[in-house]
Design an enzyme around this catalytic site. Structure first.
Site: not given
Length: 566
Positions: A109, A209, A263, A337-338
């Site tokens: 990431d 990200d 993302e 994870h979000d």
């Protein structure tokens, strides 16, 4: 997998990253090797054989860099250093070697949009040291009046007044995550160097990200006050974003055979095409939130609404159809994870836990896209029963809860508990349930975040020894995807565009034809798929004794079947 005949597929040339199954690791919750309650890189190394047995091809690791963890690592203090709690660079190098020895690639990431407010660049910028004045978005003005009405993605204003510099700084997320000013060529050079540093270490790519919010317009105009995220129309796909992303590709990424995933915030398929492939900005693919926003009402985070199977089917199918026959590749995920745990959000984590967890896994691994599986989904981990503010760690949820208390819309945790239990990102961040022992086998110490009490029934140790487990089913489906080229490069044909509960689609490549039928309901659903042809074999099913009569197909609650067709 043999290279596909490029004349029979859309989406450009075959590539390893199109054929890969990606597994996301959130390191602080994966496995703790030293008993301090925090997962670490040596802990990931300890589980390398497990990852190999699962059959995945690529690990995406959330930020392992030095960080104060105001937002669990997405507030980076030093891009070239490993967080002490995770280990050191020697540990990272050993992890990379262990994974590569098992033919598993590693992507990291990378946060391009913002840093921590503890990064040396921000400390120098707030003091207006020579050369660093414009590394971030600073606006002078009335300390009581922010420069505009933009809001943070975590709730509240997107501006914080800094007493040291006597100016406002922009943060689209947490106040400890100031946004970098990509208009400054020195910022672009610094970030290009960071990306190149990790590629030279031998990693296999990046997940970027919130990459498409890096460009902000001059003058910072007000946003639509009726928008959910005020200002989004100005900074999502901002005015110079293609210059920034294309420049990163031209200067750095183009020299490496790597996977790059962006993302995208509020992104559309049309916009995705401009970011991807050689005719765009050079990224391999983006991923979006269309299907994960279906349960948000007009009130945003606090407003939970029901969703229909037709909506998620339409959202994901739209991306397939609009990206086909282009050089923009597709991604598919159900949880990260979000997001909350997928079996609690899209399935039934009680009566039909196994059935719905495996049905969701079937969609993930047969859909026309590179699939991303989040740690723990392969055993059907569920949401946590949050009972107090003290248990929570998620900067997004805690900020919203605190604002609710300040604004008197909530007086005690019970007033917000239902939404937190459903919505909080902490649901995905509770530790992996390796066993039914204390702390779920995650640590010998006190875990940094509570372990889900469901670990007594849902854990790797139990499922590893059973052929009728969610874990075994995932292993079989991953192997099937690797063996069936049609599941990677095959054309997607939706067969049930109006059925209220059943999602059925065909994947075809040359003479190979596969049919996937999914029942998204807690009751038997009937469907006529006889027009698809004749079944020659059943490749996967999460029930015993599946029938093959497509003309009178009765799918049991959350049943998933994968057929080979004549």
């Amino acid at each position: 997998m043999c290279p596909a005949d490029t004349e029979t597929i859309g989406n450009g040339e075959p590539a390893w990253w199109k054929e890969a199954v990606v597994y996301e690791i959130y390191p602080q919750s994966f496995n703790d090797s030293d008993g301090d309650g925090i997962g670490d890189i040596p802990g990931v190394i300890e589980k390398a054989d497990y990852l190999d047995e699962l059959g995945i091809d690529v690990i995406w690791m959330t930020p392992p860099y030095d960080s104060p963890h105001a937002d669990n690592g997405y507030d980076i203090r030093n891009y070239r250093s490993i967080l002490d709690a995770f280990g050191d660079m020697d540990d990272f190098d050993r992890l990379l070697s262990e994974l590569h020895d098992r033919d598993i690639r590693l992507i990291l990431d990378m946060v391009l949009n913002h840093t921590s407010d503890e990064h040396e660049w921000f400390r120098k910028s707030r003091r207006e040291e020579d050369g660093y004045e414009d590394y971030y978005h600073w606006v002078e003005g009335d300390p009581d009046q922010p420069p505009n009405n933009w809001t943070s993605g975590f709730g509240g204003p997107a501006w914080t007044y800094d007493d040291t510099r006597e100016a406002w700084y922009l943060h689209l997320f947490h106040e400890k995550q100031p946004d970098l000013n990509w208009r400054n060529p020195e910022v672009r050079r610094e970030m290009h160097d960071v990306v190149e540093f990790w590629l030279e270490k031998g990693i296999d790519g990046f997940r970027f990200d919130v990459f498409n919010v890096m460009s902000k317009p001059e003058g910072y105009p007000d946003g639509d006050p009726d928008g959910g995220w005020i200002g989004m129309e100005h900074f999502s796909d901002g005015p110079r974003i293609h210059e920034y992303v294309g420049g990163l590709y031209d200067d750095v990424l183009s020299a490496y055979d790597v996977m790059t995933v962006g993302e995208g915030m509020d992104i559309t398929p049309r916009a995705a095409k401009r970011y991807c492939g050689p005719s765009g900005d050079g990224l391999n693919m983006v991923y979006h939130y269309d299907h994960t926003m279906l349960d948000y009402g007009d009130g945003g985070w606090w407003d939970i609404v029901d969703w229909e199977v037709s909506e998620i089917r339409e959202a994901l199918t739209k991306w397939v159809q609009q990206l086909e026959v282009t050089d923009a590749w597709n991604t598919v995920y159900l949880g990260t994870h979000d997001t909350p745990r997928i079996v609690s959000r899209f399935g039934n984590d009680d009566r039909y836990h196994y059935e719905s967890a495996t049905m969701l896994g079937t969609l993930l691994l047969t859909f026309p896209a590179t699939p991303f599986c989040f740690q723990g989904d392969e055993i059907g981990m569920t949401n946590y029963p949050w009972s107090s503010r003290e248990e929570m760690r998620d900067a997004d949820a805690t900020n919203r809860v605190e604002l609710a208390f300040e604004e008197d819309s909530a007086e005690e945790f019970a007033d917000v508990a239902d939404v937190v239990r459903y919505r909080s990102r902490d649901n995905a961040r509770t530790p992996i349930q390796w066993s039914g022992d204390a702390a779920g086998g995650f640590t010998d110490g006190e875990p940094w975040i509570p372990v889900n009490p469901a670990s007594e029934e849902i854990n790797v140790a139990d499922q590893r020894d059973r052929t009728d487990s969610v874990l075994s089913y995932y292993q079989d489906l991953i192997e099937l995807r690797h063996n069936e080229e049609a599941l990677v490069y095959g054309v997607y044909d939706l067969l049930t565009d109006d059925h209220p509960r059943v999602w059925a689609f065909e994947r075809s490549l040359g003479d190979e034809r596969l049919l996937v039928a999914l029942n998204w309901a807690g009751r038997t659903s009937r469907v006529d798929l006889s027009d698809a042809g004749e079944v020659t074999s059943i490749l996967a099913c999460n029930y015993d004794d599946p029938g093959t009569d497509l003309g009178a197909l009765a799918l049991r609650p959350y049943e998933a079947r994968v057929f080979r067709l004549a």
